[in-house]
Design an enzyme around this catalytic site. Structure first.
Site, PDB file in Angstrom:
ATOM      1  N   HIS A  11       5.806  -0.705  -2.912  1.00 57.48           N
ATOM      2  CA  HIS A  11       5.251   0.000  -4.082  1.00 57.48           C
ATOM      3  C   HIS A  11       5.279   1.514  -3.893  1.00 57.48           C
ATOM      4  CE1 HIS A  11       2.876  -3.834  -5.483  1.00 57.48           C
ATOM      5  NE2 HIS A  11       4.170  -3.885  -5.775  1.00 57.48           N
TER       6      HIS A  11
ATOM      7  N   ALA B 205     -10.766  -7.679   7.726  1.00 57.49           N
ATOM      8  CA  ALA B 205      -9.471  -7.495   8.399  1.00 57.49           C
ATOM      9  C   ALA B 205      -9.630  -6.937   9.813  1.00 57.49           C
ATOM     10  CB  ALA B 205      -8.590  -6.566   7.555  1.00 57.49           C
TER      11      ALA B 205
ATOM     12  N   GLY C 110      -5.114  -9.190   3.275  1.00 58.47           N
ATOM     13  CA  GLY C 110      -5.842  -8.265   2.396  1.00 58.47           C
ATOM     14  C   GLY C 110      -5.199  -8.030   1.046  1.00 58.47           C
TER      15      GLY C 110
ATOM     16  N   ASN D  15       0.826  -1.206   0.000  1.00 53.70           N
ATOM     17  CA  ASN D  15       0.000   0.000   0.000  1.00 53.70           C
ATOM     18  C   ASN D  15       0.860   1.256   0.000  1.00 53.70           C
ATOM     19  OD1 ASN D  15      -2.036  -1.823   0.220  1.00 53.70           O
ATOM     20  ND2 ASN D  15      -2.414  -1.488   2.403  1.00 53.70           N
TER      21      ASN D  15
ATOM     22  N   LEU E  50     -10.549 -11.323   3.144  1.00 56.44           N
ATOM     23  CA  LEU E  50     -12.016 -11.335   3.142  1.00 56.44           C
ATOM     24  C   LEU E  50     -12.553 -12.625   2.528  1.00 56.44           C
ATOM     25  CD1 LEU E  50     -14.416  -9.533   3.897  1.00 56.44           C
ATOM     26  CD2 LEU E  50     -14.331  -8.588   1.598  1.00 56.44           C
TER      27      LEU E  50
ATOM     28  N   CYS F 216      12.041  20.041  -9.842  1.00 55.24           N
ATOM     29  CA  CYS F 216      12.717  19.185  -8.860  1.00 55.24           C
ATOM     30  C   CYS F 216      13.607  20.062  -7.981  1.00 55.24           C
ATOM     31  CB  CYS F 216      13.559  18.149  -9.616  1.00 55.24           C
ATOM     32  SG  CYS F 216      14.770  17.316  -8.585  1.00 55.24           S
TER      33      CYS F 216
HETATM   34  C1  BJW Z   1     -10.219  -7.513   2.268  1.00 54.08           C
HETATM   35  C2  BJW Z   1     -11.144  -6.574   2.696  1.00 54.08           C
HETATM   36  C3  BJW Z   1     -11.326  -6.478   4.074  1.00 54.08           C
HETATM   37  C4  BJW Z   1     -11.115  -6.462   0.559  1.00 54.08           C
HETATM   38  N1  BJW Z   1     -10.628  -7.266   4.892  1.00 54.08           N
HETATM   39  N2  BJW Z   1      -9.554  -8.291   3.098  1.00 54.08           N
HETATM   40  C5  BJW Z   1       2.883 -12.249 -16.135  1.00 54.08           C
HETATM   41  C6  BJW Z   1       3.126 -13.161 -15.104  1.00 54.08           C
HETATM   42  C7  BJW Z   1       3.743 -12.769 -13.933  1.00 54.08           C
HETATM   43  C8  BJW Z   1       4.127 -11.449 -13.732  1.00 54.08           C
HETATM   44  C9  BJW Z   1       3.890 -10.539 -14.750  1.00 54.08           C
HETATM   45  C10 BJW Z   1       3.296 -10.945 -15.927  1.00 54.08           C
HETATM   46  N3  BJW Z   1       3.164  -9.837 -16.729  1.00 54.08           N
HETATM   47  C11 BJW Z   1       3.677  -8.772 -16.076  1.00 54.08           C
HETATM   48  C12 BJW Z   1       4.129  -9.190 -14.862  1.00 54.08           C
HETATM   49  C13 BJW Z   1       4.727  -8.352 -13.802  1.00 54.08           C
HETATM   50  C14 BJW Z   1       3.721  -7.400 -13.182  1.00 54.08           C
HETATM   51  C15 BJW Z   1       2.509  -8.198 -12.728  1.00 54.08           C
HETATM   52  O1  BJW Z   1       2.470  -8.785 -11.663  1.00 54.08           O
HETATM   53  N4  BJW Z   1       1.439  -8.211 -13.508  1.00 54.08           N
HETATM   54  C16 BJW Z   1       0.265  -9.003 -13.134  1.00 54.08           C
HETATM   55  C17 BJW Z   1      -0.987  -8.137 -13.202  1.00 54.08           C
HETATM   56  C18 BJW Z   1       0.243 -10.242 -13.981  1.00 54.08           C
HETATM   57  N5  BJW Z   1       4.387  -6.807 -12.026  1.00 54.08           N
HETATM   58  C19 BJW Z   1       5.148  -5.722 -12.159  1.00 54.08           C
HETATM   59  O2  BJW Z   1       5.271  -5.129 -13.209  1.00 54.08           O
HETATM   60  C20 BJW Z   1       5.900  -5.303 -10.912  1.00 54.08           C
HETATM   61  N6  BJW Z   1       7.271  -5.181 -11.220  1.00 54.08           N
HETATM   62  C21 BJW Z   1       8.011  -6.253 -11.525  1.00 54.08           C
HETATM   63  O3  BJW Z   1       7.566  -7.394 -11.565  1.00 54.08           O
HETATM   64  O4  BJW Z   1       9.331  -5.951 -11.764  1.00 54.08           O
HETATM   65  C22 BJW Z   1      10.245  -7.006 -12.092  1.00 54.08           C
HETATM   66  C23 BJW Z   1      11.130  -7.322 -10.915  1.00 54.08           C
HETATM   67  C24 BJW Z   1      10.594  -7.708  -9.708  1.00 54.08           C
HETATM   68  C25 BJW Z   1      11.412  -8.006  -8.624  1.00 54.08           C
HETATM   69  C26 BJW Z   1      12.784  -7.906  -8.760  1.00 54.08           C
HETATM   70  C27 BJW Z   1      13.328  -7.507  -9.974  1.00 54.08           C
HETATM   71  C28 BJW Z   1      12.499  -7.203 -11.046  1.00 54.08           C
HETATM   72  C29 BJW Z   1       5.393  -3.942 -10.415  1.00 54.08           C
HETATM   73  C30 BJW Z   1       3.998  -4.030  -9.889  1.00 54.08           C
HETATM   74  C31 BJW Z   1       3.510  -2.637  -9.491  1.00 54.08           C
HETATM   75  C32 BJW Z   1       2.088  -2.659  -8.970  1.00 54.08           C
HETATM   76  N7  BJW Z   1       1.635  -1.322  -8.777  1.00 54.08           N
HETATM   77  C33 BJW Z   1       0.335  -1.075  -8.177  1.00 54.08           C
HETATM   78  C34 BJW Z   1       0.084   0.460  -8.144  1.00 54.08           C
HETATM   79  C35 BJW Z   1       0.922   1.093  -7.019  1.00 54.08           C
HETATM   80  C36 BJW Z   1       0.640   2.540  -6.845  1.00 54.08           C
HETATM   81  C37 BJW Z   1      -0.809   2.809  -6.527  1.00 54.08           C
HETATM   82  O5  BJW Z   1      -1.310   2.449  -5.448  1.00 54.08           O
HETATM   83  O6  BJW Z   1      -1.486   3.392  -7.394  1.00 54.08           O
HETATM   84  O7  BJW Z   1       0.295  -1.615  -6.863  1.00 54.08           O
HETATM   85  S1  BJW Z   1      -1.040  -1.901  -9.012  1.00 54.08           S
HETATM   86  C38 BJW Z   1      -1.920  -2.299  -7.527  1.00 54.08           C
HETATM   87  O8  BJW Z   1      -1.925  -3.748  -7.315  1.00 54.08           O
HETATM   88  C39 BJW Z   1      -1.078  -1.712  -6.379  1.00 54.08           C
HETATM   89  C40 BJW Z   1      -1.217  -2.783  -5.327  1.00 54.08           C
HETATM   90  O9  BJW Z   1      -0.179  -2.639  -4.366  1.00 54.08           O
HETATM   91  C41 BJW Z   1      -1.155  -4.045  -6.136  1.00 54.08           C
HETATM   92  C42 BJW Z   1      -1.702  -5.253  -5.428  1.00 54.08           C
HETATM   93  O10 BJW Z   1      -3.060  -5.086  -5.136  1.00 54.08           O
HETATM   94  P1  BJW Z   1      -3.665  -5.678  -3.779  1.00 54.08           P
HETATM   95  O11 BJW Z   1      -3.123  -4.924  -2.635  1.00 54.08           O
HETATM   96  O12 BJW Z   1      -3.525  -7.131  -3.754  1.00 54.08           O
HETATM   97  O13 BJW Z   1      -5.197  -5.223  -3.924  1.00 54.08           O
HETATM   98  P2  BJW Z   1      -6.410  -5.987  -4.662  1.00 54.08           P
HETATM   99  O14 BJW Z   1      -7.472  -4.986  -4.880  1.00 54.08           O
HETATM  100  O15 BJW Z   1      -5.950  -6.736  -5.834  1.00 54.08           O
HETATM  101  O16 BJW Z   1      -6.891  -7.064  -3.587  1.00 54.08           O
HETATM  102  C43 BJW Z   1      -7.504  -6.669  -2.374  1.00 54.08           C
HETATM  103  C44 BJW Z   1      -7.781  -7.926  -1.555  1.00 54.08           C
HETATM  104  O17 BJW Z   1      -8.272  -7.493  -0.294  1.00 54.08           O
HETATM  105  C45 BJW Z   1      -8.822  -8.865  -2.174  1.00 54.08           C
HETATM  106  O18 BJW Z   1      -8.334 -10.207  -2.124  1.00 54.08           O
HETATM  107  C46 BJW Z   1     -10.027  -8.704  -1.261  1.00 54.08           C
HETATM  108  O19 BJW Z   1     -10.761  -9.902  -1.101  1.00 54.08           O
HETATM  109  C47 BJW Z   1      -9.399  -8.303   0.041  1.00 54.08           C
HETATM  110  N8  BJW Z   1     -10.252  -7.460   0.881  1.00 54.08           N
HETATM  111  N9  BJW Z   1     -11.705  -5.962   1.600  1.00 54.08           N
HETATM  112  C48 BJW Z   1      -9.765  -8.187   4.361  1.00 54.08           C
HETATM  113  N10 BJW Z   1     -12.227  -5.608   4.592  1.00 54.08           N
END
Ligand code: BJW
Length: 228
Positions: free
Chosen positions: A105, A215, A171, A88, A198, A132
């Site tokens: 992130h 949560a 979450g 987050n 959830l 900057c």
């Molecule tokens: C509750 C609840 C309640 C609700 N109680 N629970 C193909 C295969 C594999 C990987 C890739 C691929 N193609 C591309 C990739 C890589 C790509 C990727 O993963 N893509 C996928 C979509 C396939 N990843 C990247 O590009 C990353 N970089 C990378 O891999 O670099 C290479 C590298 C890595 C490591 C070393 C060296 C090199 C970068 C990813 C950047 C993600 N950015 C974001 C935006 C951040 C800024 C912003 O906030 O605007 O990050 S996108 C967004 O998703 C944000 C979040 O942090 C992230 C994850 O989301 P999260 O937190 O899981 O939220 P939700 O909404 O998905 O889920 C919420 C959950 O809560 C649900 O399960 C609900 O049930 C639950 N919930 N209410 C408890 N009350």
């Protein structure tokens, strides 16, 4: 015992901040390709800033909830090591009293120069034209990690995961890598794994145990067990 905790948008949902992929979540209202890639920022920086300025304002109005508060209590009172990694960009863990939070992130509270990499405290409203403070160039961007960019602090996170006795994901939908792969990495080095969400997620089958519920209920319950 060494515990590594990974949090995602679900932990802040009951503080009023939208998740990304739930019904009505951010990516159902906006196309992530217009907002969460470096290419989108290059195409239309004003639109991307407008989106992040709006979300930064929402975070300022939000308050930490009992899930954030209980994790801060765990950090303070648990006799072993607790490492908190969050996906987050909000600051609700810190405002709940957590002293050390690894923001993989990035953070709403930080601005980044796309030209020279200098970082500074984000103003309430950010614009690409803002110069900057280090190099003077008008290349201000939110200090967050978009798709295709490398998440922050990966060496530290992977080191903590390799030493962990318990990995807990809270979450998060388990759809965005590399965070989605942490449970598999933790298992490989012999860690027990627990999911608090959830509902079941894309990674549920890899966890030793999954507890479902809001949560604000299931996280404090788990923390109470750990501190008992
Ligand atoms: C509750 C609840 C309640 C609700 N109680 N629970 C193909 C295969 C594999 C990987 C890739 C691929 N193609 C591309 C990739 C890589 C790509 C990727 O993963 N893509 C996928 C979509 C396939 N990843 C990247 O590009 C990353 N970089 C990378 O891999 O670099 C290479 C590298 C890595 C490591 C070393 C060296 C090199 C970068 C990813 C950047 C993600 N950015 C974001 C935006 C951040 C800024 C912003 O906030 O605007 O990050 S996108 C967004 O998703 C944000 C979040 O942090 C992230 C994850 O989301 P999260 O937190 O899981 O939220 P939700 O909404 O998905 O889920 C919420 C959950 O809560 C649900 O399960 C609900 O049930 C639950 N919930 N209410 C408890 N009350």
């Amino acid at each position: 015992m060494r515990i590594v905790i990974l949090t995602g948008a679900g932990i802040s949902a009951e503080s009023g901040l939208s998740t990304f992929r739930d019904k009505g979540g951010i990516w159902s209202r906006y196309d992530l390709k217009d907002l969460a890639t470096p290419e989108a920022f290059a195409r239309n920086p004003a639109f991307v800033h407008e989106f992040y300025n709006m979300r930064r304002a929402n975070v300022r109005k939000a308050k930490p909830n009992p899930a954030h508060e209980s994790l801060a209590r765990l950090e303070k009172n648990y006799p072993g090591e607790v490492t908190l990694v969050t996906q987050n960009v909000d600051d609700l863990h810190e405002r709940a009293g957590h002293s050390r939070v690894i923001h993989m992130h990035g953070r709403h509270g930080s601005a980044l120069c796309a030209e020279c990499g200098h970082r500074w405290e984000a103003p309430e409203v950010m614009r690409v034209e803002d110069p900057c403070p280090a190099c003077g160039r008008p290349a201000t961007r939110p200090d967050v990690v978009w798709f295709g960019e490398i998440p922050y602090h990966m060496d530290e996170i992977l080191g903590a995961l390799a030493r962990a006795d318990l990995f807990v994901a809270i979450g998060t939908s388990g759809t965005v890598y590399p965070a989605a792969g942490f449970v598999a990495q933790a298992r490989e080095t012999g860690s027990r794994t627990l999911e608090l969400n959830l509902e079941s997620s894309a990674q549920t089958r890899l966890f030793d145990e999954t507890r479902t519920g809001p949560a604000t209920e299931i996280v404090p319950q788990w923390v109470d067990e750990m501190l008992a």
